[in-house]
Every structure is written in C-alpha cells, then in structure tokens.
Scaffold this motif. Structure first.
Motif, PDB file in Angstrom:
ATOM      1  N   MET A   1       0.835  -1.202   0.000  1.00  8.60           N
ATOM      2  CA  MET A   1       0.000   0.000   0.000  1.00  8.60           C
ATOM      3  C   MET A   1       0.876   1.260   0.000  1.00  8.60           C
ATOM      4  SD  MET A   1      -3.232   0.714   2.369  1.00  8.60           S
ATOM      5  CE  MET A   1      -3.607   2.300   3.066  1.00  8.60           C
ATOM      6  N   LYS A   2       0.459   2.197  -0.813  1.00 12.62           N
ATOM      7  CA  LYS A   2       1.218   3.446  -0.872  1.00 12.62           C
ATOM      8  C   LYS A   2       0.363   4.586  -0.332  1.00 12.62           C
ATOM      9  CE  LYS A   2       4.231   2.234  -4.642  1.00 12.62           C
ATOM     10  NZ  LYS A   2       4.826   2.715  -5.892  1.00 12.62           N
ATOM     11  N   ARG A   3       1.002   5.463   0.365  1.00 12.27           N
ATOM     12  CA  ARG A   3       0.288   6.613   0.908  1.00 12.27           C
ATOM     13  C   ARG A   3       0.947   7.883   0.398  1.00 12.27           C
ATOM     14  NH1 ARG A   3      -2.083   4.635   5.981  1.00 12.27           N
ATOM     15  NH2 ARG A   3      -1.534   2.444   6.111  1.00 12.27           N
ATOM     16  N   LYS A   4       0.103   8.885   0.194  1.00 18.63           N
ATOM     17  CA  LYS A   4       0.647  10.167  -0.233  1.00 18.63           C
ATOM     18  C   LYS A   4       0.692  11.105   0.968  1.00 18.63           C
ATOM     19  CE  LYS A   4      -0.470  11.865  -4.344  1.00 18.63           C
ATOM     20  NZ  LYS A   4      -1.160  12.640  -5.412  1.00 18.63           N
ATOM     21  N   TYR A   5       1.843  11.731   1.155  1.00 22.49           N
ATOM     22  CA  TYR A   5       2.025  12.630   2.284  1.00 22.49           C
ATOM     23  C   TYR A   5       2.314  14.047   1.803  1.00 22.49           C
ATOM     24  CZ  TYR A   5       2.396   8.504   5.215  1.00 22.49           C
ATOM     25  OH  TYR A   5       2.128   7.332   5.872  1.00 22.49           O
ATOM     26  N   GLN A   6       1.825  15.000   2.572  1.00 17.59           N
ATOM     27  CA  GLN A   6       2.249  16.369   2.333  1.00 17.59           C
ATOM     28  C   GLN A   6       3.068  16.836   3.535  1.00 17.59           C
ATOM     29  OE1 GLN A   6      -0.324  19.844   2.495  1.00 17.59           O
ATOM     30  NE2 GLN A   6       0.504  20.529   0.539  1.00 17.59           N
ATOM     31  N   ALA A   7       4.251  17.363   3.242  1.00 18.09           N
ATOM     32  CA  ALA A   7       5.110  17.866   4.309  1.00 18.09           C
ATOM     33  C   ALA A   7       5.184  19.380   4.216  1.00 18.09           C
ATOM     34  CB  ALA A   7       6.506  17.280   4.163  1.00 18.09           C
ATOM     35  N   LYS A   8       5.126  20.024   5.358  1.00 15.30           N
ATOM     36  CA  LYS A   8       5.370  21.463   5.428  1.00 15.30           C
ATOM     37  C   LYS A   8       6.655  21.641   6.214  1.00 15.30           C
ATOM     38  CE  LYS A   8       0.545  22.390   5.055  1.00 15.30           C
ATOM     39  NZ  LYS A   8      -0.593  23.240   5.329  1.00 15.30           N
ATOM     40  N   ILE A   9       7.670  22.120   5.536  1.00 12.19           N
ATOM     41  CA  ILE A   9       9.014  22.167   6.112  1.00 12.19           C
ATOM     42  C   ILE A   9       9.405  23.616   6.393  1.00 12.19           C
ATOM     43  CG2 ILE A   9      11.425  21.510   5.732  1.00 12.19           C
ATOM     44  CD1 ILE A   9      10.238  19.602   3.492  1.00 12.19           C
ATOM     45  N   PHE A  10       9.902  23.855   7.585  1.00  6.23           N
ATOM     46  CA  PHE A  10      10.334  25.191   7.978  1.00  6.23           C
ATOM     47  C   PHE A  10      11.839  25.152   8.161  1.00  6.23           C
ATOM     48  CE2 PHE A  10       6.288  24.003   9.761  1.00  6.23           C
ATOM     49  CZ  PHE A  10       5.447  24.996   9.289  1.00  6.23           C
ATOM     50  N   VAL A  11      12.545  25.905   7.351  1.00  2.89           N
ATOM     51  CA  VAL A  11      14.002  25.957   7.457  1.00  2.89           C
ATOM     52  C   VAL A  11      14.376  27.328   8.006  1.00  2.89           C
ATOM     53  CG1 VAL A  11      16.182  25.779   6.206  1.00  2.89           C
ATOM     54  CG2 VAL A  11      14.216  24.424   5.476  1.00  2.89           C
ATOM     55  N   THR A  12      15.037  27.345   9.148  1.00  7.17           N
ATOM     56  CA  THR A  12      15.400  28.629   9.771  1.00  7.17           C
ATOM     57  C   THR A  12      16.906  28.663  10.031  1.00  7.17           C
ATOM     58  OG1 THR A  12      14.863  27.597  11.895  1.00  7.17           O
ATOM     59  CG2 THR A  12      13.196  29.014  10.924  1.00  7.17           C
ATOM     60  N   LEU A  13      17.457  29.855  10.008  1.00  3.68           N
ATOM     61  CA  LEU A  13      18.862  30.018  10.372  1.00  3.68           C
ATOM     62  C   LEU A  13      19.028  29.700  11.849  1.00  3.68           C
ATOM     63  CD1 LEU A  13      19.777  33.344   8.560  1.00  3.68           C
ATOM     64  CD2 LEU A  13      20.807  31.120   8.147  1.00  3.68           C
ATOM     65  N   ARG A  14      20.131  29.064  12.199  1.00  5.04           N
ATOM     66  CA  ARG A  14      20.422  28.844  13.615  1.00  5.04           C
ATOM     67  C   ARG A  14      20.512  30.199  14.329  1.00  5.04           C
ATOM     68  NH1 ARG A  14      22.380  23.723  15.070  1.00  5.04           N
ATOM     69  NH2 ARG A  14      22.615  22.357  13.271  1.00  5.04           N
ATOM     70  N   PRO A  15      20.097  30.234  15.595  1.00  2.00           N
ATOM     71  CA  PRO A  15      20.072  31.516  16.314  1.00  2.00           C
ATOM     72  C   PRO A  15      21.422  32.240  16.340  1.00  2.00           C
ATOM     73  CG  PRO A  15      18.908  29.847  17.560  1.00  2.00           C
ATOM     74  CD  PRO A  15      19.537  29.145  16.397  1.00  2.00           C
ATOM     75  N   SER A  16      22.513  31.486  16.287  1.00  2.00           N
ATOM     76  CA  SER A  16      23.827  32.127  16.359  1.00  2.00           C
ATOM     77  C   SER A  16      24.279  32.715  15.018  1.00  2.00           C
ATOM     78  CB  SER A  16      24.860  31.100  16.825  1.00  2.00           C
ATOM     79  OG  SER A  16      24.862  30.011  15.932  1.00  2.00           O
ATOM     80  N   VAL A  17      23.542  32.435  13.945  1.00  2.00           N
ATOM     81  CA  VAL A  17      23.957  32.895  12.616  1.00  2.00           C
ATOM     82  C   VAL A  17      23.295  34.243  12.306  1.00  2.00           C
ATOM     83  CG1 VAL A  17      23.911  32.356  10.151  1.00  2.00           C
ATOM     84  CG2 VAL A  17      24.255  30.528  11.827  1.00  2.00           C
ATOM     85  N   LEU A  18      24.092  35.189  11.852  1.00  4.04           N
ATOM     86  CA  LEU A  18      23.557  36.502  11.473  1.00  4.04           C
ATOM     87  C   LEU A  18      22.609  36.379  10.281  1.00  4.04           C
ATOM     88  CD1 LEU A  18      26.721  38.799  11.670  1.00  4.04           C
ATOM     89  CD2 LEU A  18      24.768  38.709  13.245  1.00  4.04           C
ATOM     90  N   ASP A  19      21.586  37.229  10.249  1.00  2.00           N
ATOM     91  CA  ASP A  19      20.614  37.196   9.166  1.00  2.00           C
ATOM     92  C   ASP A  19      20.525  38.587   8.527  1.00  2.00           C
ATOM     93  OD1 ASP A  19      18.500  36.940   7.490  1.00  2.00           O
ATOM     94  OD2 ASP A  19      17.010  36.504   9.024  1.00  2.00           O
ATOM     95  N   PRO A  20      21.411  38.873   7.570  1.00  2.00           N
ATOM     96  CA  PRO A  20      21.423  40.210   6.961  1.00  2.00           C
ATOM     97  C   PRO A  20      20.102  40.547   6.264  1.00  2.00           C
ATOM     98  CG  PRO A  20      23.231  38.827   6.131  1.00  2.00           C
ATOM     99  CD  PRO A  20      22.410  37.960   7.006  1.00  2.00           C
ATOM    100  N   ALA A  21      19.463  39.539   5.640  1.00  2.00           N
ATOM    101  CA  ALA A  21      18.184  39.806   4.970  1.00  2.00           C
ATOM    102  C   ALA A  21      17.139  40.237   6.002  1.00  2.00           C
ATOM    103  CB  ALA A  21      17.720  38.565   4.217  1.00  2.00           C
ATOM    104  N   GLY A  22      17.143  39.572   7.147  1.00  2.00           N
ATOM    105  CA  GLY A  22      16.198  39.939   8.199  1.00  2.00           C
ATOM    106  C   GLY A  22      16.445  41.354   8.702  1.00  2.00           C
ATOM    107  N   VAL A  23      17.725  41.709   8.855  1.00  2.00           N
ATOM    108  CA  VAL A  23      18.067  43.064   9.305  1.00  2.00           C
ATOM    109  C   VAL A  23      17.597  44.096   8.277  1.00  2.00           C
ATOM    110  CG1 VAL A  23      19.984  44.615   9.850  1.00  2.00           C
ATOM    111  CG2 VAL A  23      20.005  42.270  10.708  1.00  2.00           C
ATOM    112  N   ALA A  24      17.760  43.775   6.983  1.00  2.00           N
ATOM    113  CA  ALA A  24      17.335  44.700   5.928  1.00  2.00           C
ATOM    114  C   ALA A  24      15.816  44.887   5.954  1.00  2.00           C
ATOM    115  CB  ALA A  24      17.783  44.175   4.560  1.00  2.00           C
TER     116      ALA A  24
END
Lengths: 92, 92
Positions: A1-24
């Motif tokens: 049997m095969k099932r179809k899945y939908q995934a919602k993936i959230f990719v975020t910068l680690r807190p220690s990494v600077l986010d120049p786009a966010g600052v802009a």
C-alpha cells in the motif's frame, strides 16, 4: 500500500547565525513607520508532496531530504509537519 | 499597556503562479534518488517580534506589514500565527 504525504518544512537560520536579509527587512519596516518591530528572521517554507509506504518511513525519508538538500545543517535548523493526504492500495 | 508579540508568517506563491525554484529542487531530489517526490513549492517563513497594545491591533498591523512589504499580494498569499510572548505595564 502506498500513501501520499504532504510535508510542510520550515528551514530557519540557527540563532547564532547573522541574518542580513532579516536586518534589511527590519530596517525597511522601520522606514515605513513600523518602529515597534524588534526582530526579523527570514527562513524558507517548503511544501512537498511525496509517496511513502508508511509514516515512519516518510519521516525518515524527509529527514534525509532535508539533510542532503533542503537545509544546510551547518547554519540552518529545520522542522516539519507531515500529513497524510491520500492512501490507495492500487498504483498511483 | 504594551504587549510583545511574535508572529510566524508564511508567504507562499499563489497556486496559479509557476515556481521555477520548486521545480529545480524537485528535479534535484529526483537526481538524488527521491523519485517519489511529486510536487515542491517554495515560500518564505518569517519570524517577527513586535510590540502592540492588543491582539486586534497587532493583527491589523501585521496585515498591513505583509501587504506593504513582506509579501507581494499580486503573486503571493500569506498567513500568520500570532502569539503573545510578554506583557508589561512599564516601558520596554
């Protein structure tokens, strides 16, 4: 049997990494008059549909897709929600 | 009284809009052997912290920030989750 899945993936910068786009974006919001904005962090949101025999193997597959391609584990974290959208005994 | 809110904003391309980045990622996943991936759509995930007197005005402010800057309403949809992270009667 095969099932179809939908995934919602959230990719975020680690807190220690600077986010120049966010600052802009934050600075842009300030210029528009939204002075109360304190922090902006920008990540990716990915919706992905795929087929897998069961939920456990779907999670495993998704983990390796994230590690190999969707996220950069050195600077990014990810998490996902998984929902089954369809199941079928026949061939898709 | 001022309250601090955290918003999680999901910006996605409207379903009628082509997503070349999503197609490229799907093709990359196929090349890595994940042949069961059927659709990939890539959007933005924004975390934003701001101050507002109450939830209703926070939602209103967030809507106008999304319309003016965070999303392009012509080709993108957005939705958000809002949580109160802190409230204080004094000055922040």
């Amino acid at each position: 049997m095969k099932r179809k899945y939908q995934a919602k993936i959230f990719v975020t910068l680690r807190p220690s990494v600077l986010d120049p786009a966010g600052v802009a974006v934050q600075s842009g919001l300030h210029q528009l008059g939204y002075d109360d904005v304190e922090q902006v962090r920008i990540g990716k949101y990915i919706e992905l549909t795929f087929i897998s025999p069961d939920e456990s193997s779907a999670r495993q597959k998704l983990d390796s897709m994230c590690d190999q391609m969707l996220a950069n584990p050195v600077i990014e974290n990810y998490r996902f929600d998984l929902i089954e959208v369809e199941s079928q005994t026949g061939v898709f």
